[in-house]
Write an enzyme that holds these catalytic residues in place. Structure first.
Site, short mmCIF file in Angstrom:
data_model
loop_
_atom_site.label_atom_id
_atom_site.label_comp_id
_atom_site.label_asym_id
_atom_site.label_seq_id
_atom_site.Cartn_x
_atom_site.Cartn_y
_atom_site.Cartn_z
N ASP A 37 0.87 -1.16 0.00
CA ASP A 37 0.00 0.00 0.00
C ASP A 37 0.92 1.22 0.00
OD1 ASP A 37 -2.32 1.62 0.30
OD2 ASP A 37 -1.91 1.75 2.45
N LYS A 38 0.42 2.36 -0.40
CA LYS A 38 1.28 3.55 -0.46
C LYS A 38 1.23 4.37 0.83
CE LYS A 38 0.13 7.27 -2.81
NZ LYS A 38 0.28 8.42 -1.86
#
Length: 418
Positions: free
Chosen positions: A114-115
């Site tokens: 995920d960022k």
């Protein structure tokens, strides 16, 4: 319900999740041990009964075979190694919920990130609030912070901090609910959400020029409003972690073949980070179900896929991956509960260490199993040849157990560079 209590529960549960290597040894010994007893019994009984041998001599030979074949070293070789490895990881703030997940960490070939909060610092800052429709920033902030007080998202904390610095305070909104992967909304219809929410509600056309202009700086843009009316556009910056590039490079060096980013953010705000870390694939504006679906697709291509996330939106993807990794105590409770590995310190650099240590553990486990079986085979041949004594059998059994235990305990000590 405290963090400490949850950690204790997770450690207790991890003891029941044995690695495949441990399961193999358990299955092997369930078959091996009865065969050994039958062999020793045959050596004691058959020669005296059918060949008129001396009972004392063949009883002695049977005891030699029984002792030599005793699976103590084999049985203890794997658990000692796994427990030592889990302990070393715990010292570094990496809680692995069982040997099965430690072995999976050694096998992972695809890593999905995920960022927000994982590759980025997870401490976004509101840069500006652009009010629309003649409203003041103070009016917008009062409603917006009221809504965000009930949210666990990092952007919610950024909004609250920004409002506090500007002297704006409010009470939590009533009937708060999450619009999955898109934003949040209160019972009276006030909402805050991403560009995806704007498009789905047909509100983007009226603010598209402002959104394009604000996005040029590479900052995330979200909006808030009431019903079908946009009240404001808000820009948020979340800088990349300094160690993200180093971590991805180290994972590739350890044998990880593919790096992917799945994020709910827009492409404009994610492409720079994907280029910087050298990701093989970037998918943006991903809903929780989209992330989980992509993980399942990857598992069909290659069965060892890890996912690193920290939020509620990552929970489904974390549970779908063959190895789910959540970051730190700052993330959502559900992400920590559902993941297989928890980086308690939130330090992304623990990922390459986990990978290296897991691979080292599997090497030690294979060494121990090979040594234990090899010792048994060698002394069994000696016994069959009539050159092995009872004292040699005792020394071989205890010596092999002692050696595999010491070899496993080496995993308590971190290698230089780890």
């Amino acid at each position: 319900d405290t963090t400490l209590a949850r950690m204790v529960r997770m450690v207790e549960q991890s003891q029941a999740r044995r690695a495949p290597a441990e399961q193999f040894v358990a299955r092997f010994t369930r078959i091996y041990t009865p065969i050994v007893f039958l062999l020793a019994f045959s050596v004691v009984v058959l020669p005296p009964v059918f060949a008129h041998g001396a009972w004392a001599k063949w009883f002695y030979e049977g005891m030699v075979i029984l002792l030599i074949s005793c699976p103590c070293a084999l049985v203890i070789s794997t658990p000692v190694s796994i427990v030592a490895a889990l302990t070393a990881l715990a010292r570094r703030g990496v809680l692995v919920k069982g040997g099965a997940y430690l072995e999976e960490a050694a096998r992972v070939r695809t890593f999905v990130f995920d960022k927000t909060g994982v590759l980025t610092k997870g401490r976004p800052e509101v840069r500006q609030v652009v009010a629309v429709g003649g409203r003041t920033v103070e009016q917008v902030l009062e409603r917006l912070v009221s809504l965000e007080l009930s949210s666990e998202h990092p952007i919610a904390r950024a909004v609250i901090d920004y409002a506090t610095r500007n002297g704006v305070h409010a009470l939590p909104a009533a009937d708060f609910r999450i619009v999955e992967g898109r934003g949040v909304e209160s019972g009276d219809g006030f909402w805050a959400g991403s560009a995806r929410l704007l498009r789905e509600r047909g509100l983007m056309d009226g603010v598209q020029p402002q959104v394009d202009r604000l996005s040029e700086a590479g900052e995330a843009v979200f909006a808030c409003g009431m019903g079908d009316e946009v009240w404001a556009l808000v820009t948020v910056a979340d800088p990349i972690r300094e160690e993200s590039e180093e971590v991805v490079r180290a994972l590739r060096n350890s044998g990880v073949e593919r790096i992917l980013i799945l994020t709910g953010d827009t492409r404009e705000n994610s492409e720079a980070i994907a280029r910087r870390i050298g990701a093989d694939e970037l998918r943006t504006e991903q809903l929780p179900g989209d992330k989980a679906a992509r993980i399942r697709e990857l598992l069909l291509e290659q069965p060892h896929v890890a996912m690193a996330g920290d939020g509620v939106n990552d929970a489904e993807a974390l549970s779908s991956a063959s190895l789910g990794v959540s970051l730190g105590l700052s993330g959502a409770d559900v992400a920590r509960e559902i993941s297989d590995v928890v980086l308690m310190s939130g330090d992304l650099r623990s990922l390459p260490f986990l990978r290296r240590h897991a691979r080292r553990t599997m090497r030690v486990v294979k060494e121990n199993i090979g040594f234990a079986l090899g010792m048994k085979a060698m002394f069994l041949v000696a016994a069959m040849a009539g050159v092995a004594t009872l004292w040699m059998a005792v020394a071989a059994d205890m010596g092999a157990t002692f050696i595999v235990t010491l070899n496993g305990l080496r995993l308590l000590r971190e290698r230089r560079g780890e």
